[in-house]
Design a protein around this motif. Sequence first.
Motif, PDB file in Angstrom:
ATOM      1  N   VAL A  88     -76.313 -43.228 -51.921  1.00 10.40           N
ATOM      2  CA  VAL A  88     -76.548 -43.797 -50.588  1.00 10.40           C
ATOM      3  C   VAL A  88     -77.744 -44.743 -50.625  1.00 10.40           C
ATOM      4  O   VAL A  88     -77.700 -45.859 -50.087  1.00 10.40           O
ATOM      5  CB  VAL A  88     -76.773 -42.662 -49.559  1.00 10.40           C
ATOM      6  N   MET A  89     -78.826 -44.277 -51.299  1.00  5.86           N
ATOM      7  CA  MET A  89     -80.026 -45.116 -51.361  1.00  5.86           C
ATOM      8  C   MET A  89     -79.759 -46.425 -52.104  1.00  5.86           C
ATOM      9  O   MET A  89     -80.191 -47.490 -51.673  1.00  5.86           O
ATOM     10  CB  MET A  89     -81.150 -44.367 -52.084  1.00  5.86           C
ATOM     11  N   VAL A  90     -79.041 -46.340 -53.233  1.00  8.63           N
ATOM     12  CA  VAL A  90     -78.753 -47.546 -54.014  1.00  8.63           C
ATOM     13  C   VAL A  90     -77.939 -48.531 -53.187  1.00  8.63           C
ATOM     14  O   VAL A  90     -78.222 -49.730 -53.164  1.00  8.63           O
ATOM     15  CB  VAL A  90     -78.015 -47.191 -55.324  1.00  8.63           C
ATOM     16  N   SER A  91     -76.949 -48.007 -52.456  1.00  3.21           N
ATOM     17  CA  SER A  91     -76.122 -48.875 -51.624  1.00  3.21           C
ATOM     18  C   SER A  91     -76.978 -49.590 -50.589  1.00  3.21           C
ATOM     19  O   SER A  91     -76.838 -50.804 -50.375  1.00  3.21           O
ATOM     20  CB  SER A  91     -75.043 -48.056 -50.911  1.00  3.21           C
ATOM     21  N   GLY A  92     -77.860 -48.815 -49.947  1.00  2.00           N
ATOM     22  CA  GLY A  92     -78.744 -49.402 -48.945  1.00  2.00           C
ATOM     23  C   GLY A  92     -79.624 -50.487 -49.543  1.00  2.00           C
ATOM     24  O   GLY A  92     -79.802 -51.561 -48.956  1.00  2.00           O
ATOM     25  N   GLN A  93     -80.140 -50.221 -50.727  1.00  2.46           N
ATOM     26  CA  GLN A  93     -81.024 -51.191 -51.372  1.00  2.46           C
ATOM     27  C   GLN A  93     -80.271 -52.456 -51.753  1.00  2.46           C
ATOM     28  O   GLN A  93     -80.768 -53.564 -51.581  1.00  2.46           O
ATOM     29  CB  GLN A  93     -81.677 -50.560 -52.605  1.00  2.46           C
ATOM     30  N   LYS A  94     -79.070 -52.265 -52.265  1.00  2.00           N
ATOM     31  CA  LYS A  94     -78.220 -53.402 -52.640  1.00  2.00           C
ATOM     32  C   LYS A  94     -78.036 -54.334 -51.447  1.00  2.00           C
ATOM     33  O   LYS A  94     -78.180 -55.552 -51.555  1.00  2.00           O
ATOM     34  CB  LYS A  94     -76.868 -52.866 -53.132  1.00  2.00           C
TER      35      LYS A  94
END
Lengths: 114, 166
Positions: A88-94
Motif C-alpha cells: 500500500v505504501m509503495v503504491s501511494g509513493q509511486k
Amino acid sequence: MISANLLIWAILFILFLFCVIVYLLRNKRISMKYALVWILAIAIILFVLMLPSLMYRLASLFGFELLSNMILCVFIGILLFITLALTVMVSGQKKKITLLIQEVSILKKEVEDK
Amino acid sequence: MQTGYRYALNHQYDVAIQFDGDGQHDVSYVKKLIEPILNDEKDFTIGSRFIENISGFKTSFSRRIGIKVLSFFIKFTSGFRLYDTTSGFRASNKAVIKEFANDYPIEYPEPITVVELLKKGYRVQELGVNMKERLKGHSSIHSWKEFYYMINVCFSILIVGLRRYK
C-alpha cells in the motif's frame, strides 16, 4: 509439548530482531512510523511466547493439531500483513512521485517559455 | 517545515523563526526569542507557555499529562528540563538552520529536534511567551491519535538518546 529449548530460541530470535530494529532506527535507516509496526508485532509474539499455556488453548480452539503449526501460521499471517501494508505504501509513493514529476515538468516548461 | 529551513540556508539567513499560522503565537515575542541568539548566548530558543505563565494558558488534563511524560523523557535522555515540549514557536541561529536543513523529522518534529540539538551540544533556552487560543484549526495532536503520538515520540526520544554525536 513444545520444548523449553525451542521456546528459548524463539524468544532469543525475537529479541535479536528487536535489536536490529533499534539499530536501524539509531542509524536513521528506518523511520519510527514504520518501525512501530514491527515493534507491535514483536510485542505480540513475545507476549504469546511467554505464556505457553495460552498458546495451547488457542491452538486447540482454532483446531491446530500441533502447536508449531499454529506458530508458523501466525508468523506467516503477520508477515503477510506487513507485506500488504508495504505494498500500500509503495503504491501511494509511486502515485506521489508521478504527480511530482508532472508538476516539476510543467513548472520547468513554464520557466523555459518565459 | 524543513523547506523553510532550506530556504533560510540557501539565502544565508542569520536567524530563522518558526511560527504557527493559527493565531496561537504572539509576534511581539519574536524580539525576546531572538535576543539571546543575536547576542550569541544561545543557539536555539523556544517560546514556552509554561514558563512565567504570562497568559495563564489552560490546556486539557490529558494534554498536560502527555507534556509531563515527554518532559520526563527529554530530561532522562538529555538532562535538560523542558516545560513546553510541543511548542512550535522557536528561533534558531545559523548553525541550527544548517542542522535542520540537512535533517528534520517528518513526524512530530518539535520534541525530537530539541533532544537532538541538546545531544549535539547546542545551547538551548526556553523563554516564557504569551500564547492565545487558536483562532481556527486544530492541533495536529488530538483524540485517538494521541496515543500513537505519545508512543511514537517517546520511542523516538529514547532512540535519539541512544545515538552518539560528535
